[in-house]
Scaffold this motif. Structure first.
Motif, short mmCIF file in Angstrom:
data_model
loop_
_atom_site.label_atom_id
_atom_site.label_comp_id
_atom_site.label_asym_id
_atom_site.label_seq_id
_atom_site.Cartn_x
_atom_site.Cartn_y
_atom_site.Cartn_z
N ARG A 191 0.96 -1.07 0.12
CA ARG A 191 0.02 -0.14 0.13
C ARG A 191 0.81 1.21 0.18
NH1 ARG A 191 -3.73 1.94 4.99
NH2 ARG A 191 -1.91 2.31 5.97
N VAL A 192 0.61 2.28 -0.59
CA VAL A 192 1.18 3.56 -0.61
C VAL A 192 0.30 4.86 -0.70
CG1 VAL A 192 3.01 2.53 -2.10
CG2 VAL A 192 0.97 3.90 -3.38
N THR A 193 1.11 5.86 -0.31
CA THR A 193 0.34 7.26 -0.19
C THR A 193 1.29 8.05 -0.45
OG1 THR A 193 -1.48 8.55 0.81
CG2 THR A 193 0.11 7.58 2.27
N GLY A 194 0.96 9.20 -0.78
CA GLY A 194 1.96 10.33 -1.02
C GLY A 194 1.28 11.72 -1.45
N SER A 195 2.52 12.39 -1.72
CA SER A 195 2.05 13.85 -2.28
C SER A 195 3.24 14.18 -3.28
CB SER A 195 2.34 14.93 -1.08
OG SER A 195 2.08 16.32 -1.85
N ALA A 196 2.63 14.55 -4.64
CA ALA A 196 3.57 14.77 -5.64
C ALA A 196 3.28 16.23 -6.11
CB ALA A 196 3.13 13.80 -6.79
N GLN A 197 4.24 16.89 -6.00
CA GLN A 197 4.00 18.43 -6.31
C GLN A 197 5.09 18.87 -7.47
OE1 GLN A 197 1.69 20.15 -4.69
NE2 GLN A 197 1.26 18.32 -3.33
N GLN A 198 4.67 19.98 -7.96
CA GLN A 198 5.35 20.42 -9.06
C GLN A 198 5.58 22.13 -8.82
OE1 GLN A 198 4.07 19.38 -12.84
NE2 GLN A 198 4.91 21.01 -13.93
N LEU A 199 6.90 22.50 -8.69
CA LEU A 199 7.20 23.90 -8.07
C LEU A 199 6.80 25.03 -9.33
CD1 LEU A 199 10.17 23.93 -5.80
CD2 LEU A 199 7.83 23.90 -5.31
N ASN A 200 7.30 24.13 -10.51
CA ASN A 200 7.20 25.23 -11.54
C ASN A 200 6.62 24.64 -12.85
OD1 ASN A 200 8.80 27.76 -10.43
ND2 ASN A 200 10.10 26.17 -10.25
N LYS A 201 6.21 25.28 -13.82
CA LYS A 201 5.53 24.72 -14.92
C LYS A 201 6.35 24.69 -16.20
CE LYS A 201 1.41 23.40 -13.11
NZ LYS A 201 1.10 22.00 -13.12
N LYS A 243 14.03 16.97 -7.46
CA LYS A 243 14.84 17.56 -8.37
C LYS A 243 14.82 19.17 -8.18
CE LYS A 243 16.00 13.65 -11.69
NZ LYS A 243 16.10 13.26 -12.92
N GLU A 244 14.72 19.63 -7.25
CA GLU A 244 14.58 21.04 -7.11
C GLU A 244 15.37 21.96 -6.21
OE1 GLU A 244 12.70 22.85 -9.03
OE2 GLU A 244 10.86 21.80 -9.34
N SER A 245 16.50 21.47 -6.31
CA SER A 245 17.87 21.77 -5.01
C SER A 245 18.81 21.97 -5.93
CB SER A 245 17.57 20.90 -3.96
OG SER A 245 18.51 21.38 -2.98
N PHE A 246 19.83 21.43 -5.32
CA PHE A 246 21.49 21.51 -5.68
C PHE A 246 22.15 20.50 -5.32
CE2 PHE A 246 20.76 24.20 -2.01
CZ PHE A 246 21.58 23.55 -1.38
N GLY A 247 23.26 20.20 -5.88
CA GLY A 247 24.04 19.26 -5.48
C GLY A 247 23.55 17.98 -5.54
N TYR A 248 23.78 16.95 -4.71
CA TYR A 248 23.26 15.49 -4.69
C TYR A 248 23.25 15.04 -3.19
CZ TYR A 248 23.14 10.56 -6.05
OH TYR A 248 22.79 9.31 -5.86
N ALA A 249 22.13 14.78 -2.69
CA ALA A 249 22.06 14.38 -0.97
C ALA A 249 21.26 13.28 -1.03
CB ALA A 249 21.50 15.65 -0.43
N PRO A 250 21.86 12.13 -1.16
CA PRO A 250 21.34 10.48 -0.93
C PRO A 250 21.50 10.28 0.61
CG PRO A 250 23.39 10.18 -1.88
CD PRO A 250 23.23 11.78 -1.55
#
Length: 363
Positions: A191-201, A243-250
């Motif tokens: 089972r899953v739930t979540g929120s998917a957002q888009q800062l810019n078009k 994918k809205e930030s900078f660098g790579y933070a895993p």
């Protein structure tokens, strides 16, 4: 190999080097013939074919599909109709229907289907699987995965626009590394739930070195996703992909009743592994398995072993179908404001055996 873009280099390096005892690269095809010829010359591959020539060659048994996400399912079907086993880059498909059509055709024809990522076959994740299965952290009950990256505003990747579409978005592009690793570690998700957002078009290319400098291009997919995953074994995980930030933070952690396991970046094959125990001690754990180096192509090699021995391939289409089901379920949960129960289920991939000789995947 079909698709001679950026990712083809590491596949060719490993398939013509590390795994040349089990696979032989006979031909490369690309919509741009010059790219195929260049890669063929670089890695001493005998033929630069058109796609039709490659599929018509009776000696070719496996097609490695490195095309853009939207082309994955159609080309996989074409390869299967030509009687070839097929291994594709992720995502497996963009819809469940396309994924199911590929799997059904493969079963009908008695052919294998595989899909990236194969990073879970590397030393890092395989060691973590053994640590969990051997009881080092007790009963795993929770996990947390985070993958934060920059966006495509640099415009330097030759196909940067693909990263602004479904399939190149953070959940479908980077999420499979984490979801596949979590399934390998904890089993299937129910089972899953979540929120998917888009800062810019839309996005303006700000890098003056980019050929697309100054251009404004549409953003067609969510770029910031947070999900909750309920596993069949009772564990629960949170996943953040953006994918809205900078660098790579895993970061990926598994929490157990007797210890917390820090898992190395699932985007790579090796990496450091730590367990923090109840007494506060943190201990770095040595790798129990080989393949800590860059090993993309392991999934193709594992498929070749499977073809010869009759066993199941580990980076399978069924596994990739479950990852796709999870990803699409997260998008659907966000749109519908509810939990989504998954249609698919899959068994954990069989771990690699201990004591493998260098470059071998079977004992």
């Amino acid at each position: 190999m079909i698709g001679a873009g950026v990712i083809s280099g590491i596949y060719l390096k490993n398939c013509t080097g590390m795994f040349d005892h089990i696979v032989e690269v006979k031909a490369i095809a690309d919509l741009v013939p010059e790219l195929a010829r260049k890669r063929a010359e670089e890695f001493n591959v005998p033929h630069a074919y058109t796609v039709d020539e490659l599929l018509a060659d009776p000696e070719i048994e496996i097609v490695l599909n490195l095309t853009a996400p939207a082309a994955h399912a159609p080309l996989n079907l074409k390869a299967l109709h030509a009687g070839k086993h097929v291994y594709t880059e992720k995502p497996f498909a963009l819809t469940r229907e396309d994924a199911d059509e590929v799997l059904a055709l493969a079963e009908q024809k008695g052919l294998l289907v595989g899909c990236a990522p194969d990073t879970f076959l590397g030393a890092g994740i395989q060691t973590c699987i053994k640590l969990i299965d051997d009881g080092w952290i007790g009963k795993p009950y929770a996990a947390n995965g985070t993958i934060i990256m920059g966006n495509a505003s640099g415009g330097m990747h030759p196909n940067f626009r693909n990263f602004l579409k479904l399939g190149g978005d953070p959940l479908m592009d980077m999420g499979p590394y984490y979801l596949t690793a979590l399934i390998a570690l904890l089993g299937p998700v129910r089972r899953v739930t979540g929120s998917a957002q888009q800062l810019n078009k839309e996005l303006t290319i700000l890098n003056p070195k980019s050929p697309a400098f100054g251009q404004t291009v549409p953003v067609e997919a969510p770029t910031n996703v947070t999900a909750v995953l309920d596993f069949a074994n009772g564990a629960v995980a949170s996943l953040q992909a953006a994918k809205e930030s900078f660098g790579y933070a895993p970061r990926l952690e598994i929490f157990g009743t007797e210890g917390n396991l820090t898992v190395p970046d699932p985007n790579f094959f090796g990496g450091s592994i730590f367990i923090k125990f109840a007494n506060g001690e943190a201990k770095e754990m040595p790798h129990s398995h080989p393949f800590a180096e860059e090993g993309r192509g392991m999934g193709v090699a594992d498929m070749a072993y499977a073809i010869l021995s009759g066993r199941a391939n580990r980076a399978s289409g069924r596994l990739a179908r479950h990852v796709l089901d999870i990803s699409l379920g997260i998008f659907e949960a966000s749109a519908a404001d509810r939990h989504i129960y998954l249609e698919s289920a899959v068994e954990r991939p069989q771990p690699l055996p201990l004591g493998l000789k260098y470059n071998r995947l079977d004992a």
